[in-house]
Scaffold this motif. Structure first.
Motif: not given
Length: 149
Positions: A5, A7-9, A11, A37, A39, A46, A49
């Protein structure tokens, strides 16, 4: 399945979490699968993605949390397309244009993302209501005072 992703690497998501946009979204007609997801910790922001494109992630909010008088009617064709049977199945999000500084961020109230949470069908709907535009200030003066005070 593992998902890289913006922003979240990386997941782990379940197929049951994937939203399906039959015709993609405006500007991205080939992007038909997204996942939402969180944020921030309180869940007020959120990210929608893309499952297929790591770099495509749109920051979204529940518009009713920021715009208390936001109200619209879905056309029958949208209700049918998403197979909406109950108001309880409907989730509504607004896509943000994030600015620097963040206090200048705007929400697109003219084109909300509508999701049927019972079947994960989703669509970005263009409203034909002249009072809603693509850029509404997310943080009005009263909201900023609440955040700061």
């Amino acid at each position: 399945m593992k998902l890289n992703t913006k922003y979240h690497n990386e997941v782990e998501i379940q197929e049951s979490e994937v939203l399906h946009f039959e015709k993609g979204i405006p500007g991205f007609p080939d992007e038909k699968r997204f996942v939402i997801l969180p944020l921030n910790e309180d869940g007020s922001f959120s990210v929608m993605q893309s499952v297929g494109t790591e770099g495509l992630a749109l920051v979204i909010v529940n518009p009713f949390d920021f715009f208390k008088d936001y109200d619209f009617q879905l056309e029958d064709s949208v209700v049918e397309e998403l197979v909406l049977r109950s108001d309880k199945d409907v989730l509504v999000y607004s896509i943000l244009t994030v600015e620097d500084p963040f206090e200048k961020t705007t929400a697109n109230l003219q084109a909300p993302v509508i999701i049927n949470k019972s079947n994960n069908k989703a669509k970005q709907v263009i409203l034909v209501d002249e009072k809603y535009k693509t850029k509404h200030n997310l943080f009005g003066k009263t909201h900023l005072q609440k955040v700061k005070g």
